[in-house]
Design a protein around this motif. Structure first.
Motif, PDB file in Angstrom:
ATOM      1  N   ASP A 351     -45.823  63.590 -44.926  1.00 13.72           N
ATOM      2  CA  ASP A 351     -46.360  62.932 -46.122  1.00 13.72           C
ATOM      3  C   ASP A 351     -45.510  61.680 -46.409  1.00 13.72           C
ATOM      4  OD1 ASP A 351     -47.237  62.190 -48.657  1.00 13.72           O
ATOM      5  OD2 ASP A 351     -46.219  63.844 -49.676  1.00 13.72           O
ATOM      6  N   TYR A 352     -45.858  60.571 -45.754  1.00  9.87           N
ATOM      7  CA  TYR A 352     -45.048  59.359 -45.878  1.00  9.87           C
ATOM      8  C   TYR A 352     -45.140  58.746 -47.268  1.00  9.87           C
ATOM      9  CZ  TYR A 352     -44.013  59.279 -40.896  1.00  9.87           C
ATOM     10  OH  TYR A 352     -43.537  59.594 -39.650  1.00  9.87           O
ATOM     11  N   LYS A 353     -46.264  58.923 -47.916  1.00  9.59           N
ATOM     12  CA  LYS A 353     -46.391  58.406 -49.282  1.00  9.59           C
ATOM     13  C   LYS A 353     -45.403  59.118 -50.200  1.00  9.59           C
ATOM     14  CE  LYS A 353     -49.871  57.495 -52.855  1.00  9.59           C
ATOM     15  NZ  LYS A 353     -51.293  57.659 -53.245  1.00  9.59           N
ATOM     16  N   GLY A 354     -45.322  60.441 -50.060  1.00  5.46           N
ATOM     17  CA  GLY A 354     -44.354  61.200 -50.857  1.00  5.46           C
ATOM     18  C   GLY A 354     -42.926  60.864 -50.475  1.00  5.46           C
ATOM     19  N   VAL A 385     -36.072  64.232 -40.359  1.00  5.37           N
ATOM     20  CA  VAL A 385     -37.038  63.288 -40.946  1.00  5.37           C
ATOM     21  C   VAL A 385     -36.310  62.187 -41.715  1.00  5.37           C
ATOM     22  CG1 VAL A 385     -38.865  63.074 -42.680  1.00  5.37           C
ATOM     23  CG2 VAL A 385     -38.922  64.950 -41.029  1.00  5.37           C
ATOM     24  N   PHE A 386     -35.307  62.546 -42.484  1.00  2.00           N
ATOM     25  CA  PHE A 386     -34.548  61.539 -43.233  1.00  2.00           C
ATOM     26  C   PHE A 386     -33.874  60.554 -42.285  1.00  2.00           C
ATOM     27  CE2 PHE A 386     -33.686  62.965 -47.842  1.00  2.00           C
ATOM     28  CZ  PHE A 386     -34.992  63.387 -47.980  1.00  2.00           C
ATOM     29  N   PHE A 387     -33.237  61.065 -41.248  1.00  2.00           N
ATOM     30  CA  PHE A 387     -32.522  60.203 -40.311  1.00  2.00           C
ATOM     31  C   PHE A 387     -33.467  59.208 -39.650  1.00  2.00           C
ATOM     32  CE2 PHE A 387     -30.809  59.239 -36.069  1.00  2.00           C
ATOM     33  CZ  PHE A 387     -29.552  58.762 -36.403  1.00  2.00           C
ATOM     34  N   ASN A 388     -34.669  59.660 -39.304  1.00  2.00           N
ATOM     35  CA  ASN A 388     -35.621  58.790 -38.607  1.00  2.00           C
ATOM     36  C   ASN A 388     -36.444  57.935 -39.554  1.00  2.00           C
ATOM     37  OD1 ASN A 388     -35.669  59.333 -35.519  1.00  2.00           O
ATOM     38  ND2 ASN A 388     -35.421  61.345 -36.432  1.00  2.00           N
ATOM     39  N   ASN A 389     -36.186  58.061 -40.851  1.00  2.00           N
ATOM     40  CA  ASN A 389     -36.851  57.199 -41.825  1.00  2.00           C
ATOM     41  C   ASN A 389     -35.838  56.467 -42.694  1.00  2.00           C
ATOM     42  OD1 ASN A 389     -40.032  57.642 -41.848  1.00  2.00           O
ATOM     43  ND2 ASN A 389     -39.056  59.597 -41.342  1.00  2.00           N
ATOM     44  N   ASN A 390     -34.672  56.233 -42.097  1.00  2.00           N
ATOM     45  CA  ASN A 390     -33.631  55.398 -42.717  1.00  2.00           C
ATOM     46  C   ASN A 390     -33.186  55.908 -44.086  1.00  2.00           C
ATOM     47  OD1 ASN A 390     -34.016  53.785 -40.456  1.00  2.00           O
ATOM     48  ND2 ASN A 390     -35.464  52.433 -41.489  1.00  2.00           N
ATOM     49  N   MET A 391     -32.887  57.207 -44.122  1.00  2.00           N
ATOM     50  CA  MET A 391     -32.318  57.814 -45.319  1.00  2.00           C
ATOM     51  C   MET A 391     -31.124  58.666 -44.903  1.00  2.00           C
ATOM     52  SD  MET A 391     -35.694  58.991 -47.468  1.00  2.00           S
ATOM     53  CE  MET A 391     -34.733  59.514 -48.893  1.00  2.00           C
ATOM     54  N   PRO A 392     -30.107  58.773 -45.756  1.00  2.00           N
ATOM     55  CA  PRO A 392     -28.940  59.581 -45.386  1.00  2.00           C
ATOM     56  C   PRO A 392     -29.283  61.067 -45.354  1.00  2.00           C
ATOM     57  CG  PRO A 392     -28.742  58.843 -47.653  1.00  2.00           C
ATOM     58  CD  PRO A 392     -29.952  58.158 -47.095  1.00  2.00           C
ATOM     59  N   CYS A 393     -28.732  61.767 -44.374  1.00  2.00           N
ATOM     60  CA  CYS A 393     -28.983  63.206 -44.265  1.00  2.00           C
ATOM     61  C   CYS A 393     -28.259  63.938 -45.390  1.00  2.00           C
ATOM     62  CB  CYS A 393     -28.502  63.721 -42.908  1.00  2.00           C
ATOM     63  SG  CYS A 393     -29.384  62.977 -41.523  1.00  2.00           S
ATOM     64  N   ILE A 533     -46.004  71.017 -37.278  1.00  2.00           N
ATOM     65  CA  ILE A 533     -45.141  71.182 -38.443  1.00  2.00           C
ATOM     66  C   ILE A 533     -45.687  70.275 -39.542  1.00  2.00           C
ATOM     67  CG2 ILE A 533     -42.796  70.938 -39.338  1.00  2.00           C
ATOM     68  CD1 ILE A 533     -41.790  71.221 -36.477  1.00  2.00           C
ATOM     69  N   TYR A 534     -45.664  70.755 -40.780  1.00  2.00           N
ATOM     70  CA  TYR A 534     -46.189  69.990 -41.912  1.00  2.00           C
ATOM     71  C   TYR A 534     -45.086  69.795 -42.957  1.00  2.00           C
ATOM     72  CZ  TYR A 534     -50.512  71.579 -39.720  1.00  2.00           C
ATOM     73  OH  TYR A 534     -51.499  71.843 -38.818  1.00  2.00           O
ATOM     74  N   LEU A 535     -44.999  68.575 -43.445  1.00  2.00           N
ATOM     75  CA  LEU A 535     -43.964  68.248 -44.434  1.00  2.00           C
ATOM     76  C   LEU A 535     -44.595  67.472 -45.579  1.00  2.00           C
ATOM     77  CD1 LEU A 535     -40.827  68.543 -44.648  1.00  2.00           C
ATOM     78  CD2 LEU A 535     -40.676  66.200 -43.857  1.00  2.00           C
TER      79      LEU A 535
END
Length: 871
Positions: A351-354, A385-393, A533-535
């Motif tokens: 859910d990229y919008k979320g 997911v965070f790491f691959n979307n430029n967010m700190p783990c 997998i769903y997120l």
């Protein structure tokens, strides 16, 4: 070419000297294309970046802002935005690009400089000449760097024009807003450290690399370089702030520069995380903290031990708890998980919008991430997911059972910190743990924890455990933090890796311990496929807002009131996760198979039931897997084939007629019903309101009923199954009933009475569909019926104090199943039994010998409801 050259010469002769090296026209030549493909083509831009830029272009004058002066960055934005069809920065404030100019412009600029110098004995100035203002008002974009060598000396000693001061004065004379759009170029996601390495000293830092380090990064792996943009800053909004408006223009420029730098630095931290300190450094700072020292001293006095002994215990506890966050370990996880997901899963639906909302909120401070817990993979997925979307783990709260060697140290490196399952009997440990939580939040780390406590073995979410949640809320109330933001997150799977182990535990088997031997055995999972997998992300929750709407617990509050507050907030979190849960094809098919009440069924008959469920999901706007939206028929066929392949159902050999092949016959394998129940429970929360409403209607035992009749039964069912299904405490029963009655009307299950208000008639076809919805509750009623019969048989209170009382319940359930007193094998669930015991003992059945009336009361109610459930 000659004509253009003559035009420029004639303009010079006519006295126009507005030709400056700070202006670079669009680069379209073959040299520009080579440079672009070699250096700039593979650098990543943010999602929706083009839309953001184009929207701002229509609004005002765009000034791209970066932190450090960098010709490389200017050329990147200039060429890449040209290539993307965006408004590129034609102007570079205080930049000089002589040798990047087209040949004819290079000479024109030189001639303009020479002509102006000979006439005025000074160099022409793009600020005083009005050139920059003219170009910006004409629609050009510019780039402005906030930090440069000798920038302070140039502005304050030599009194050169400050671009920000210039733009502030310009804004006063134009109605078009000037919009600053901060840009950041990242060469690494690694966080800052408290110490510089030798490489940093020689070749520049990751944040501001030197030429050689930048070139090496580009040539080595350009795809790791990416761009991020902070929130736009509208100049008029800044100037209209009361504390800024009263300042003179030069001081306004200083304040504006600070604000923009703060925006950039804050945004950088949302990508890389806080400044990284070593585990030892954090432990040292914690143990020498005055508050922690007071805790240790108080403990030493209370327990009558030496202060040295108390210090040693505190240090040991902290060593047991603390994470050892290591960016290298995060990168190793990324590579490993990328391979594993490709091997055993068919993709990840995010859910990229979320996620973008979460990223936006993270700029305000550290987040508390609250995913559901269905698998051990949950620990890793969010970090991936965070790491691959430029967010700190995040730092992840994990059970101490996962700290075994060698995975314990590896998990610590990935951000895991460990906690014991219970704090009972410990005086110092809970306080050290709470101090550690406060420390990492103050450092700026996100924290991920599972509010359910452990993994759900049933497929549905568990009631909240308030241990760690209470520590977080207490930390918020004890510190001067503005807010604490919680993010409920759904992580779901078509199939979980631990499926067989969960079913074994539900049927009474022992939990498989976490150790190296079982990790090695887990290699077999790599030979199977487990779907997708769903997120999904729920909108972030403000703890401040939640507490403001309720009476905060104070010194006068009782422990019960405080505990109820924690539990209510926990239920809000669970309910929020349920709201963004994903319904999968596996869950729908399993539900239709189990709820149809038949052991044999054909495909067309099954699809009739499936369509009833699908109509309800659409009416309630429930999240569904993409396969259900794109091609649900294909998805259902794939699930049925998978169930047959995994020996959950049997496909009866077809006749050789076309009709038999088109409508095959299936049979449930009775021993595998618990596997179907697990899949069904993955979507059951979406149908619980419909199930309660349907059973309440059936209980009226009439074809005409009023909504008031439904409210009473609905409320009872909600309370009766409070340990099974977590409901939003802020949604009243009347609202839920009204919402579901409307859905039943839309599907022609019931019809409003033409004259009587709040009265409805049940249709003939609707009766069968109500049974289909009520079928979700059958195994739970049977489980609770087994437990009530156990109470009848074992009347001594002491039976619950023995360790093997649950085995006696299971034994009784098996006998009742064999005698056909209960019909569903999935009702023989150890977890259902425990929930039933918890409900009855907390509702008056504390001593079976003395509470016979209460037992009979619930027995009559269960028997009455069971009469209306499908068999």
């Amino acid at each position: 070419m000659k004509k253009k050259w003559n035009q420029w010469i004639s303009r010079l002769i006519s006295g126009t000297h507005n030709h400056f090296a700070c202006y670079l026209p669009k680069s379209t030549g073959w040299i520009a294309k080579i440079i672009f493909n070699l250096f700039f083509a593979n650098i990543q831009l943010p999602r929706h970046h083009a839309e953001t830029i184009k929207a701002l272009e229509k609004t005002g004058i765009i000034i791209i802002v970066n932190k450090y002066r960098s010709p490389f960055e200017y050329l990147f934005y200039h060429m890449r935005y040209t290539h993307e069809g965006l408004s590129y920065p034609a102007i570079g404030f205080d930049y000089r690009f002589f040798f990047w100019q087209p040949v004819y412009r290079f000479f024109i600029i030189l001639l303009a400089i020479a002509d102006h110098f000979l006439k005025h004995f000074s160099l022409q100035n793009p600020y005083r000449s009005g050139f920059i203002q003219e170009r910006l008002l004409a629609g050009d974009t510019a780039l402005l760097s906030l930090v440069e060598e000798k920038g302070f000396y140039r502005r304050f000693v030599k009194s050169k024009t400050d671009p920000l001061h210039y733009l502030i004065e310009m804004q006063k004379h134009t109605d078009r807003p000037i919009i600053f759009l901060p840009h950041l170029m990242f060469f690494s996601k690694a966080p800052r450290t408290t110490q510089l390495t030798l490489v940093d000293l020689i070749f520049g830092t990751q944040e501001n690399p030197g030429r050689l380090r930048r070139l090496f990064s580009i040539l080595k792996n350009p795809k790791k370089i990416f761009i991020e943009t902070a929130d736009p800053v509208i100049l008029t909004d800044i100037l209209n702030q009361p504390d800024i408006a009263r300042l003179p223009a030069k001081e306004q420029a200083v304040a504006l520069r600070r604000h923009l730098l703060s925006q950039i630095n804050q945004h950088r931290q949302t990508i890389t995380g806080p400044t990284l300190k070593s585990r030892l450094e954090i432990q040292e700072e914690m143990l020498t903290n005055r508050q922690v020292q007071d805790i240790i001293t108080e403990y030493a006095v209370e327990q009558d031990v030496s202060i040295h002994q108390a210090h040693r215990e505190a240090a040991e506890f902290l060593d047991e708890i603390a994470a050892n966050y290591n960016p290298k370990m995060i990168r190793l996880f990324d590579v490993t998980l990328r391979w594993m997901f490709k091997t055993i899963f068919e993709g990840m639906v995010i859910d990229y919008k979320g996620l973008d909302k979460v990223k936006q909120v993270s700029k305000k401070g550290p987040l508390i991430l609250v995913p559901c817990h269905k698998s051990h993979l949950d620990y890793l997925i969010l970090s991936y997911v965070f790491f691959n979307n430029n967010m700190p783990c995040p730092l992840i709260a994990a059970g101490k059972n996962l700290s075994f060697w060698p995975l314990g140290p590896i998990f610590r490196g990935g951000g895991a910190f460990f906690l014991r399952r219970t704090f009972k009997g410990e005086r110092l440990y809970p306080k050290i743990f709470a101090a550690y939580i406060q420390k990492v939040l103050n450092e700026g780390f996100h924290i991920e924890f599972f509010v359910e406590g452990g993994r759900s073995r049933t497929g549905k979410l568990l009631p909240p455990k308030i241990g760690l949640l209470s520590l977080l809320i207490d930390a918020y109330m004890a510190n001067p933090w503005e807010d604490m933001t919680f993010v409920p997150i759904y992580i779901g799977y078509d199939r979980v890796l631990e499926e067989s182990a969960y079913i074994n535990e539900i049927e009474g088997g022992k939990k498989t311990p976490e150790n190296l031997k079982n990790v090695i055995k887990a290699r077999k999972f790599l030979k199977k496929k487990y779907g997708k997998i769903y997120l999904n992300f729920h909108d972030p929750f403000s703890l401040k807002t939640f507490l403001d709407r309720r009476e905060r617990p104070g010194s006068a509050s009782t422990s019960v009131e405080t505990k109820n507050l924690y539990y209510t907030f926990g239920k809000k979190l669970i309910s929020a996760i349920n709201q963004v849960s994903m319904v999968t094809p596996h869950a729908i098919i399993a539900s239709a198979i189990l709820n149809c009440g038949q052991k044999r069924f054909d495909y067309n008959q099954l699809m009739v039931h499936v369509n009833t469920y699908m109509a309800y999901l659409v009416s309630q706007n429930i999240n569904m897997a993409d396969t259900l939206i794109l091609d649900r028929t294909k998805a259902f066929h794939q699930v049925l084939n998978a169930f047959v392949h995994n020996k959950i159902i049997e496909k009866t050999p077809s006749e050789f007629s076309r009709s038999a092949r088109a409508n095959p016959l299936y049979k449930i394998i009775e021993a595998r019903r618990p596997a179907l129940e697990y899949y069904k429970n993955n979507c059951i929360i979406a149908f619980v309101p419909a199930a309660f409403t349907a059973l309440a209607i059936l209980k009226t035992d009439a074809f005409q009923f009023s909504s008031v009749d439904i409210h009473v039964s609905y409320k009872f069912l909600q309370e009766f199954f409070e340990n099974e299904f977590v409901c939003d405490p802020d949604q009243p029963v009347e609202f839920l009933v009204r919402k579901n009655l409307k859905a039943l009307i839309d599907d022609a299950i019931i019809m409003p009475h033409p004259t009587l208000p709040d009265t409805y008639n049940l249709t003939s076809a609707g009766y069968r569909k109500l049974k289909l919805f009520a079928g979700f509750l059958v195994p739970y009623f049977e489980s609770y019926w087994i437990v009530l019969n156990f109470f009848r048989k074992y009347t001594k209170k002491s039976i619950f104090e023995t360790r093997d009382y649950m085995k006696k319940v299971q034994s009784l359930g098996s006998r009742m199943y064999k005698r056909k007193e209960v019909e569903r094998k999935e009702a023989l669930s150890k977890i259902n039994y425990k929930n039933a015991v918890l409900f009855f003992t907390s509702h008056g059945v504390t001593e079976p010998e003395k509470d016979a009336d209460q037992i009979e009361f619930y027995s009559e109610i269960i028997e009455k409801y069971r009469r209306f459930l499908p068999r």
